[in-house]
Every structure is written in C-alpha cells, then in structure tokens.
Design a protein around this motif. Structure first.
Motif, PDB file in Angstrom:
ATOM      1  N   LEU A  38       0.822  -1.206   0.000  1.00 28.08           N
ATOM      2  CA  LEU A  38       0.000   0.000   0.000  1.00 28.08           C
ATOM      3  C   LEU A  38       0.861   1.263   0.000  1.00 28.08           C
ATOM      4  O   LEU A  38       1.966   1.268   0.519  1.00 28.08           O
ATOM      5  N   LYS A  39       0.302   2.316  -0.591  1.00 23.06           N
ATOM      6  CA  LYS A  39       0.964   3.616  -0.616  1.00 23.06           C
ATOM      7  C   LYS A  39       0.045   4.626   0.070  1.00 23.06           C
ATOM      8  O   LYS A  39      -1.135   4.713  -0.280  1.00 23.06           O
ATOM      9  N   TYR A  40       0.597   5.369   1.040  1.00 28.66           N
ATOM     10  CA  TYR A  40      -0.205   6.328   1.782  1.00 28.66           C
ATOM     11  C   TYR A  40       0.720   7.254   2.565  1.00 28.66           C
ATOM     12  O   TYR A  40       1.904   6.975   2.740  1.00 28.66           O
ATOM     13  N   ASP A  41       0.133   8.335   3.060  1.00 25.26           N
ATOM     14  CA  ASP A  41       0.854   9.308   3.866  1.00 25.26           C
ATOM     15  C   ASP A  41       0.901   8.793   5.307  1.00 25.26           C
ATOM     16  O   ASP A  41      -0.100   8.844   6.026  1.00 25.26           O
ATOM     17  N   LYS A  42       2.046   8.281   5.706  1.00 22.90           N
ATOM     18  CA  LYS A  42       2.191   7.691   7.043  1.00 22.90           C
ATOM     19  C   LYS A  42       1.953   8.718   8.142  1.00 22.90           C
ATOM     20  O   LYS A  42       1.364   8.397   9.181  1.00 22.90           O
ATOM     21  N   GLY A  43       2.394   9.933   7.924  1.00 19.76           N
ATOM     22  CA  GLY A  43       2.186  10.986   8.918  1.00 19.76           C
ATOM     23  C   GLY A  43       0.716  11.295   9.129  1.00 19.76           C
ATOM     24  O   GLY A  43       0.259  11.472  10.264  1.00 19.76           O
ATOM     25  N   LYS A  44      -0.034  11.354   8.035  1.00 14.68           N
ATOM     26  CA  LYS A  44      -1.474  11.618   8.132  1.00 14.68           C
ATOM     27  C   LYS A  44      -2.163  10.483   8.871  1.00 14.68           C
ATOM     28  O   LYS A  44      -2.990  10.722   9.760  1.00 14.68           O
ATOM     29  N   LEU A  45      -1.825   9.253   8.519  1.00 13.41           N
ATOM     30  CA  LEU A  45      -2.431   8.103   9.195  1.00 13.41           C
ATOM     31  C   LEU A  45      -2.108   8.143  10.682  1.00 13.41           C
ATOM     32  O   LEU A  45      -2.990   7.949  11.518  1.00 13.41           O
ATOM     33  N   LYS A  46      -0.873   8.417  11.012  1.00 11.11           N
ATOM     34  CA  LYS A  46      -0.460   8.471  12.417  1.00 11.11           C
ATOM     35  C   LYS A  46      -1.267   9.526  13.176  1.00 11.11           C
ATOM     36  O   LYS A  46      -1.764   9.267  14.276  1.00 11.11           O
ATOM     37  N   ARG A  47      -1.428  10.705  12.596  1.00  8.49           N
ATOM     38  CA  ARG A  47      -2.213  11.773  13.240  1.00  8.49           C
ATOM     39  C   ARG A  47      -3.660  11.349  13.463  1.00  8.49           C
ATOM     40  O   ARG A  47      -4.235  11.592  14.527  1.00  8.49           O
ATOM     41  N   ILE A  48      -4.256  10.704  12.473  1.00  9.39           N
ATOM     42  CA  ILE A  48      -5.643  10.244  12.601  1.00  9.39           C
ATOM     43  C   ILE A  48      -5.754   9.232  13.734  1.00  9.39           C
ATOM     44  O   ILE A  48      -6.687   9.291  14.553  1.00  9.39           O
ATOM     45  N   LEU A  49      -4.819   8.302  13.780  1.00 13.07           N
ATOM     46  CA  LEU A  49      -4.870   7.265  14.814  1.00 13.07           C
ATOM     47  C   LEU A  49      -4.746   7.870  16.209  1.00 13.07           C
ATOM     48  O   LEU A  49      -5.430   7.437  17.142  1.00 13.07           O
ATOM     49  N   ILE A  50      -3.902   8.867  16.366  1.00 11.68           N
ATOM     50  CA  ILE A  50      -3.714   9.502  17.678  1.00 11.68           C
ATOM     51  C   ILE A  50      -4.904  10.401  18.018  1.00 11.68           C
ATOM     52  O   ILE A  50      -5.497  10.275  19.095  1.00 11.68           O
ATOM     53  N   GLU A  51      -5.242  11.295  17.124  1.00  6.18           N
ATOM     54  CA  GLU A  51      -6.249  12.315  17.418  1.00  6.18           C
ATOM     55  C   GLU A  51      -7.681  11.798  17.412  1.00  6.18           C
ATOM     56  O   GLU A  51      -8.506  12.260  18.200  1.00  6.18           O
ATOM     57  N   GLU A  52      -7.990  10.845  16.537  1.00  5.20           N
ATOM     58  CA  GLU A  52      -9.371  10.402  16.405  1.00  5.20           C
ATOM     59  C   GLU A  52      -9.641   9.022  17.003  1.00  5.20           C
ATOM     60  O   GLU A  52     -10.797   8.688  17.251  1.00  5.20           O
TER      61      GLU A  52
END
Length: 111
Positions: free
Chosen positions: A2-16
């Motif tokens: 898979l290809k994705y923005d790891k930083g964005k995913l990390k932020r979503i997992l922490i914040e949401e």
C-alpha cells in the motif's frame, strides 16, 4: 503493497482513535505490507473516514469486520488475511471472531 501518507495516518490514529504515539507510529509503518487490493479502501478512509464495500471475501465487507472488531485498521488487517485465505473468512462469517477466545479491546473512537 500500500501507498499512503504515514504521517497523516499516524495523526488520525492519535487524534481520532486514541492510539498512543508508539502504537500509531508502528501501525502507520506496518500497513504498507498489506495487499494492494486494500488501497482504494484505505485511500477513501484517509480522505473522509468512509468505509467502502470493496473488497469483499466470501460476502464479508470491511464494514462487517469493523463492526465486529471495533476499528477500520483492524478490518484492514483481517481483510488482508481473508484475501490470503478465504477459508478464514468463511469461519469468521459462520462464528464471528474465531481466532481467540476473547475479541481484543481497542480504544473507542474519540468524538
């Protein structure tokens, strides 16, 4: 892969989703190894947290898995396994969560 923005995913997992820093970082690094058939689903979820019905295995969707397992990330991981071995999907469909005695508990989504 898979290809994705790891930083964005990390932020979503922490914040949401209430992940701590270490688990969010680990999860954001390891999803890259999932089946490329899950790319469209991950892209859509990262965009607006919508869970799409593709792919399906033995009639099981990502939403079905998310409902039982408590998170989209878990759904991706299980669907990856089901894509590799559809027999596991059949078992999941028949008896629910067949892989351990107690389903895991995950942080509830923050509102």
């Amino acid at each position: 892969m898979l290809k994705y923005d790891k930083g964005k995913l990390k932020r979503i997992l922490i914040e949401e989703h209430g992940f701590d820093e270490l688990n969010a970082a680990d999860t954001s690094e390891t999803l890259i190894n999932l089946n490329s058939e899950l790319q469209e689903a991950l892209d859509q979820w990262l965009k607006d947290r919508t869970v799409i019905d593709h792919p399906t295995v033995e009639g099981i969707t990502l939403k079905d898995i998310e409902d039982k397992m408590g998170s989209f990330i878990n759904a991706l991981t299980f669907m990856n396994g089901f894509l590799k071995d559809p027999e596991d999907a059949k078992t999941f469909k028949e008896i629910g969560f067949p892989f351990m005695e107690q389903p895991p508990r995950f942080p509830e989504r923050r509102k």
